[in-house]
Motif scaffolding. Structure first.
Motif, PDB file in Angstrom:
ATOM      1  N   SER A  79      -2.562  -3.473  -5.051  1.00 49.08           N
ATOM      2  CA  SER A  79      -2.125  -1.914  -3.846  1.00 49.08           C
ATOM      3  C   SER A  79      -4.000  -2.775  -2.578  1.00 49.08           C
ATOM      4  O   SER A  79      -4.524  -3.347  -3.296  1.00 49.08           O
ATOM      5  CB  SER A  79      -2.318  -0.724  -4.409  1.00 49.08           C
ATOM      6  OG  SER A  79      -3.431  -0.257  -3.690  1.00 49.08           O
ATOM      7  N   ASP A 123      -4.787  -0.178  -0.563  1.00 47.96           N
ATOM      8  CA  ASP A 123      -5.308   0.934  -0.490  1.00 47.96           C
ATOM      9  C   ASP A 123      -6.574   0.796  -0.875  1.00 47.96           C
ATOM     10  O   ASP A 123      -6.673   0.576  -1.869  1.00 47.96           O
ATOM     11  CB  ASP A 123      -4.397   1.416  -1.535  1.00 47.96           C
ATOM     12  CG  ASP A 123      -3.106   1.978  -0.946  1.00 47.96           C
ATOM     13  OD1 ASP A 123      -2.672   3.049   0.076  1.00 47.96           O
ATOM     14  OD2 ASP A 123      -2.371   2.214  -2.127  1.00 47.96           O
ATOM     15  N   THR A 124      -7.319   1.940   0.611  1.00 43.10           N
ATOM     16  CA  THR A 124      -8.815   1.875   0.501  1.00 43.10           C
ATOM     17  C   THR A 124      -9.127   3.436   0.820  1.00 43.10           C
ATOM     18  O   THR A 124      -8.232   4.876   1.329  1.00 43.10           O
ATOM     19  CB  THR A 124      -9.640   1.262   1.387  1.00 43.10           C
ATOM     20  OG1 THR A 124      -8.773   1.430   2.756  1.00 43.10           O
ATOM     21  CG2 THR A 124      -9.124   0.013   1.237  1.00 43.10           C
ATOM     22  N   ASN A 129      -5.856  -2.523  -8.003  1.00 44.30           N
ATOM     23  CA  ASN A 129      -5.759  -2.625  -6.659  1.00 44.30           C
ATOM     24  C   ASN A 129      -7.039  -3.632  -6.409  1.00 44.30           C
ATOM     25  O   ASN A 129      -8.269  -3.755  -7.064  1.00 44.30           O
ATOM     26  CB  ASN A 129      -6.861  -0.432  -6.485  1.00 44.30           C
ATOM     27  CG  ASN A 129      -7.305  -0.664  -5.511  1.00 44.30           C
ATOM     28  OD1 ASN A 129      -8.644  -0.840  -5.138  1.00 44.30           O
ATOM     29  ND2 ASN A 129      -6.494  -0.299  -4.097  1.00 44.30           N
ATOM     30  N   MET A 150      -6.841   6.033  -2.860  1.00 42.73           N
ATOM     31  CA  MET A 150      -6.739   5.554  -4.238  1.00 42.73           C
ATOM     32  C   MET A 150      -6.489   6.797  -4.795  1.00 42.73           C
ATOM     33  O   MET A 150      -5.938   6.210  -6.257  1.00 42.73           O
ATOM     34  CB  MET A 150      -8.479   5.197  -4.298  1.00 42.73           C
ATOM     35  CG  MET A 150      -8.660   4.023  -3.112  1.00 42.73           C
ATOM     36  SD  MET A 150      -7.638   2.657  -4.284  1.00 42.73           S
ATOM     37  CE  MET A 150      -8.942   2.617  -5.495  1.00 42.73           C
ATOM     38  N   GLY A 183      -8.519  -3.818   0.363  1.00 40.53           N
ATOM     39  CA  GLY A 183      -7.923  -4.106   1.093  1.00 40.53           C
ATOM     40  C   GLY A 183      -7.318  -5.216   2.115  1.00 40.53           C
ATOM     41  O   GLY A 183      -7.770  -5.792   1.684  1.00 40.53           O
ATOM     42  N   PHE A 214       0.788  -1.241   0.162  1.00 43.69           N
ATOM     43  CA  PHE A 214      -0.114  -0.442  -0.241  1.00 43.69           C
ATOM     44  C   PHE A 214       1.045   1.756  -0.151  1.00 43.69           C
ATOM     45  O   PHE A 214       2.318   1.411  -0.236  1.00 43.69           O
ATOM     46  CB  PHE A 214      -0.761  -0.125   0.850  1.00 43.69           C
ATOM     47  CG  PHE A 214      -0.617   0.121   2.400  1.00 43.69           C
ATOM     48  CD1 PHE A 214      -0.432   1.814   2.715  1.00 43.69           C
ATOM     49  CD2 PHE A 214       0.602  -0.438   3.096  1.00 43.69           C
ATOM     50  CE1 PHE A 214      -0.322   1.809   3.785  1.00 43.69           C
ATOM     51  CE2 PHE A 214       1.038  -0.070   4.701  1.00 43.69           C
ATOM     52  CZ  PHE A 214       0.238   1.484   4.813  1.00 43.69           C
ATOM     53  N   TRP A 239      -2.229   6.310  -4.420  1.00 42.36           N
ATOM     54  CA  TRP A 239      -1.986   5.260  -5.302  1.00 42.36           C
ATOM     55  C   TRP A 239      -2.428   5.427  -7.188  1.00 42.36           C
ATOM     56  O   TRP A 239      -1.740   5.636  -7.831  1.00 42.36           O
ATOM     57  CB  TRP A 239      -3.346   3.871  -5.175  1.00 42.36           C
ATOM     58  CG  TRP A 239      -3.214   2.801  -5.801  1.00 42.36           C
ATOM     59  CD1 TRP A 239      -2.612   1.904  -6.182  1.00 42.36           C
ATOM     60  CD2 TRP A 239      -4.222   2.601  -7.188  1.00 42.36           C
ATOM     61  NE1 TRP A 239      -2.363   1.469  -6.933  1.00 42.36           N
ATOM     62  CE2 TRP A 239      -3.638   1.610  -7.470  1.00 42.36           C
ATOM     63  CE3 TRP A 239      -5.585   2.802  -7.030  1.00 42.36           C
ATOM     64  CZ2 TRP A 239      -4.398   0.705  -8.511  1.00 42.36           C
ATOM     65  CZ3 TRP A 239      -5.846   1.738  -8.544  1.00 42.36           C
ATOM     66  CH2 TRP A 239      -5.424   1.151  -8.767  1.00 42.36           C
TER      67      TRP A 239
END
Length: 324
Positions: A247, A249-250, A273, A255, A277, A216, A258
């Protein structure tokens, strides 16, 4: 990290040690403190350039023969095990030796190769025990039994021998905890999206070796490993293998970060993604509690390694080349 910097700091270490030796302090203290000065400097030499590039975004060009000091280190003084950073420095020296071609690279027997380069019984034994412990701390390893059997003949010091039963017990507990993602188990299926929202699934890569790199944007070690993974992907482009930067990421802010980070990437690694996450089913099934985490899946969709070595380690490339 220029040649001038090396000379200035090498002279400073000599000055500090000379001052110690003239201090009239206890001889054992002088010896240990002198070792601490040296190993602090070795640690800086080994890891400083990468840290400077990672955290300070410095563009560093190391002078020729920068790492030559590592080639001549022998670890014959048993007192080193009493100072901080001794294990980190030793491991760093051996891994640097692999990168420079001074030390043979082996998937299964690298610990044995390291062991044979350590003459002092106490240092060798304690280093190997700490190396086995290091493997367990990094996560479950299907190869742990191979590692421990390969180095058992080299662990002869009484203090180190006492540690082996607890290490073996920790491995057994870890194996039980990770029994759903052992080597040979079917890999969990996934769905993930690229920067444009296009959905990909594990079915899209059926028949290919999959290298899943969970990360992340706020993870510094993840970002440090990125160039190595990207180079692996580029080097193996055209082979029956896919590299996926997954990824976790959230949220809107992460986001957006990212998307900004990956929008200009043009290499062979696929940037996806994972919705949800760290709370996603895939992360839960792989028992991922921290990143970076590398997972390798074979052509049949079976797990090869659910906690593989990082791309900066040449042994990951060796494993992938073996699978292709």
């Amino acid at each position: 990290y220029s040649a001038e910097w090396l000379e200035i700091n090498s002279e400073e270490i000599k000055r500090l040690i000379a001052k110690l030796e003239a201090s009239g302090l206890d001889n054992e203290f002088i010896h240990l403190q002198g070792l601490k000065y040296k190993y602090d400097f070795y640690n800086q030499l080994l890891f400083g350039p990468a840290n400077a590039m990672m955290f300070a975004h410095m563009n560093i060009e190391l002078p020729e023969h920068y790492y030559d000091f590592a080639q001549s280190m022998t670890f014959t003084d048993s007192a080193i095990v009493q100072i901080p950073k001794w294990f980190t420095v030793m491991l760093g020296v051996f891994e640097r030796g692999e990168k420079e071609g001074w030390i043979e690279v082996s998937l299964e027997h690298y610990m044995e190769i390291y062991a044979k380069r350590i003459e002092n019984e106490k240092v060798r034994s304690l280093f190997l025990v700490k190396l086995l412990d290091h493997v367990l701390q990094k996560g479950y390893s299907d190869d742990f039994p191979v590692y421990i059997e390969s180095v058992r003949p080299f662990i002869t010091h009484a203090t180190a021998l006492e540690e082996l039963p607890s290490l073996e017990a920790r491995y057994r507990a870890s194996r039980e905890a990770h029994k759903t993602i052992l080597r040979g188990e079917m890999a969990p299926e996934f769905k993930a999206v690229d920067i444009n929202g296009k959905e990909y699934s594990s079915a899209d890569f059926k028949g290919k070796i999959q290298v899943l790199d969970f990360w992340f944007t706020g993870c510094i070690p993840c970002r440090a490993e990125m160039p190595y993974m990207e180079k692996l992907a580029d080097d193996m482009q055209g082979e029956n293998i896919v590299f996926i930067a997954m990824s976790v990421d959230t949220g809107d802010e992460l986001m957006a970060l990212w998307r900004e980070m990956v929008k200009d990437k043009r290499g062979a690694e696929l940037q996806l993604n994972l919705p949800g996450g760290f709370k996603s089913d895939l992360v839960k099934k792989y028992l991922i509690h921290g990143v970076p985490r590398i997972v390798i899946v074979d052509k049949e969709g079976k797990i090869v390694d659910a906690n593989a070595k990082r791309p900066s380690d040449l042994k990951l490339r060796m494993l992938l080349e073996r699978l292709i």
